[in-house]
Scaffold this motif. Structure first.
Motif, PDB file in Angstrom:
ATOM      1  N   ALA A  96      43.882  41.166  47.156  1.00  0.00           N
ATOM      2  CA  ALA A  96      44.655  41.282  48.395  1.00  0.00           C
ATOM      3  C   ALA A  96      43.943  42.146  49.418  1.00  0.00           C
ATOM      4  O   ALA A  96      43.230  43.093  49.073  1.00  0.00           O
ATOM      5  N   VAL A 133      45.277  37.144  48.909  1.00  0.00           N
ATOM      6  CA  VAL A 133      46.351  37.406  49.864  1.00  0.00           C
ATOM      7  C   VAL A 133      45.710  38.006  51.109  1.00  0.00           C
ATOM      8  O   VAL A 133      45.235  39.136  51.094  1.00  0.00           O
ATOM      9  N   ALA A 184      52.521  40.445  52.941  1.00  0.00           N
ATOM     10  CA  ALA A 184      51.532  40.403  51.859  1.00  0.00           C
ATOM     11  C   ALA A 184      52.127  40.918  50.551  1.00  0.00           C
ATOM     12  O   ALA A 184      51.848  40.378  49.473  1.00  0.00           O
ATOM     13  N   ASP A 213      51.351  43.586  56.309  1.00  0.00           N
ATOM     14  CA  ASP A 213      51.394  44.105  54.942  1.00  0.00           C
ATOM     15  C   ASP A 213      52.713  43.810  54.251  1.00  0.00           C
ATOM     16  O   ASP A 213      52.742  43.568  53.038  1.00  0.00           O
ATOM     17  N   THR A 247      52.571  38.710  47.171  1.00  0.00           N
ATOM     18  CA  THR A 247      52.015  39.182  45.902  1.00  0.00           C
ATOM     19  C   THR A 247      53.071  39.166  44.803  1.00  0.00           C
ATOM     20  O   THR A 247      52.810  38.736  43.670  1.00  0.00           O
TER      21      THR A 247
END
Length: 548
Positions: free
Chosen positions: A427, A401, A409, A406, A413
């Motif tokens: 990540a 990732v 992300a 964020d 996830t």
């Protein structure tokens, strides 16, 4: 301080202007509506008395509506100015008494690190400098930033970074290095001033866009570092093998296995020197190395601390690995060699660099991005389940990732973990505060951009040794005739050769807890080390190896 001074000037200027207008209006109103003349200073006195609510003297009360309305307006305006003055000027002034402003001078320092243009990317560097006892000073030209850093407990000097007098005050001539954070501001003028004053100074620059690197090189910077590029490489390296994939020859998994253990907050290792990981060997297991902020270390240093971006690679029998899990406070993940495919979510610099790193290692990749391009295999939203299924997340070995935000992300996830419960998710986080959230969302390993930047700078300033992935660990059985008849000390063998002793092979069996065991002529040692270190072991303890 500059902004406060500007506010005071506007406040005082508008106050005097308003008093003047009210004085003229009051004098005219008394003559026109009340039939009584007043001198300008008598009118001024009444206005000031009204605005400060101290009294009205001989003129009260007024007989006409117009004058009563004027006086009411003066009263309300005066109260408003008093109310505004308290939070804007009185409170900031009191705060300066409680929280002194950052200094414009600092005690003389030597062998210190100067940080210009501090952002969160320098946070890990400052933490390691403090842990190492290396002095530092942050040079900040913005008064608000300087004040905030000063209040947060950092050593700050407030002044113009492009001024020679400021550079003299910060001790440029005696500095170990100068770090210029150019990820949010453009400090080229500062760079030129530093190079003009001290051409021998070691100057390192952090840039957001690698395309800007050339300008800093033109200005004389010793090295330009791109944290995002390094983050992408670290994510790619994280998947590549650190141990030469010839493990089947030693029958790992029956008598011996290798697991990786993240270091969680609250663990005895968290915040401590990574060298303390060797305490885990009291269980009988062997620490082979550690991932620290994107770098794999085979030599565990006292100068490097374990944080949320640290995991330890340990070899041992099943019972020993369970004991390690109990001590470190987290369950380990069995180490496997990388084969692919790897799905990469993102199209920015981080994702592109991760893809290039894996392709050079011969690992198959599938890239997902919102728009078509040469490096994008699947076009779509990385947070959408249909896009992830099209990219093959449900059949992938690993998902990287590498998104620019964020929040996105974290959503990616969550979606990837829901689709593939067993897939490994690695990540990258833009901020350190997102690391826990990404782990909670299902990421097995999270590497934050500030940690990568700090690690880069620390390595460059202090020239710490790390292992390159072209120089992998090898797990081999070796003879050790020089040890025959002596009691084994795994710590002593590591000090003399750099190799980690994983087990003793005796009569076809592997023994892992071997300290103080007498070494016999028909015994062999299972050791882990790079080619260079295994060669050093043979020179010191004898010749010969066997992997079949």
């Amino acid at each position: 301080m500059v902004k406060l001074t500007r506010r005071i000037a506007v406040y005082v200027g508008s106050l005097f202007l308003l008093i003047g207008i009210y004085t003229l209006a009051y004098r005219w109103g008394m003559a026109t509506y009340e039939g009584e003349s007043r001198t300008w200073y008598q009118a001024l006195e009444i206005v000031v008395q009204s605005m400060t609510t101290t009294g009205y003297g001989q003129d009260a009360p007024w007989e006409t509506l117009q004058m009563t309305a004027l006086v009411l307006l003066i009263q309300v305006t005066g109260i408003a100015y008093i109310v505004v003055a308290i939070p804007q000027f009185v409170v900031p002034w009191l705060e300066t008494l409680v929280e002194p402003a950052p200094p414009t001078e600092i005690d003389h320092l030597e062998e210190h690190v100067i940080v210009v243009g501090y952002t969160d990317l320098c946070d890990t560097l400052v933490g390691e400098l403090e842990a190492d006892g290396t002095p530092y000073v942050i040079l900040e030209g913005d008064d608000d930033r300087a004040q905030n850093l000063h209040q947060a407990g950092f050593r700050v000097l407030y002044g113009d970074p492009g001024s020679e007098s400021t550079l003299e005050a910060v001790g440029l001539d005696d500095a170990l290095a100068v770090v210029i954070d150019a990820t949010e501001r453009d400090p080229v003028r500062t760079t030129l001033t530093i190079e003009a004053r001290d051409p021998e100074a070691t100057v390192l620059a952090l840039v957001a866009d690698p395309g800007d690197a050339r300008y800093f090189r033109y200005a004389g910077v010793d090295e330009v570092l791109s944290p995002r590029h390094r983050l992408g490489k670290a994510l790619g390296d994280r998947i590549r093998d650190v141990i030469s994939p010839d493990l089947e020859a030693i029958e790992l998994g029956s008598k011996l296995d290798i697991h990786e253990f993240p270091v969680p907050p609250g663990s005895d290792l968290f915040g401590e020197p990574i060298a303390d990981a060797h305490r885990l060997e009291r269980t009988g297991a062997t620490v082979l190395g550690a991932w620290v902020r994107g770098d794999f270390l085979t030599t565990l240093s006292e100068d490097v601390t374990a944080d949320e971006n640290t995991s330890v690679l340990v070899a041992g029998a099943e019972a020993e690995l369970e004991a390690v899990a109990d001590r470190i406070g987290t369950s380990g993940v069995r180490y496997t060699t990388a084969s692919g495919p790897v799905v990469i979510l993102g199209e920015g610099l981080v994702a592109t660099t991760a893809r290039g790193t894996l392709e050079r290692a011969g690992v198959d990749t599938v890239s997902v991005g919102p728009s078509s391009g040469e490096s994008i295999d699947v076009v779509g939203d990385s947070t959408d389940e249909e896009t992830l299924l099209e990219a093959g997340v449900d059949e992938a070995e690993t998902v990287i990732v590498a998104l620019e935000a964020d929040d996105a992300a974290i959503l990616s996830t969550l979606a990837a973990r829901a689709i593939a419960p067993d897939v490994e998710i690695v990540a990258g986080a833009v901020t350190g505060t997102s690391v826990d959230a990404m782990r909670a969302a299902g990421a097995d390993y999270v590497l934050a951009l500030p940690n990568v930047a700090g690690r880069m700078l620390t390595m460059r300033i202090f020239e710490h040794e790390v292992m390159t992935l072209e120089d992998r660990l090898h797990l081999v059985e070796v003879d050790a005739p020089e040890l025959v008849g002596s009691e084994l000390s795994t710590a002593e063998i590591r000090r003399e050769s750099g190799c980690s002793v994983v087990a003793l092979e005796r009569g076809g069996d592997l023994e892992t807890d071997i300290d103080e065991t007498a070494f016999r002529g028909d015994d062999r040692l299972l050791v882990a080390g790079t080619d260079h270190r295994i060669g050093r072991f043979r020179e010191r303890f004898g010749e010969g190896d066997r992997t079949d």
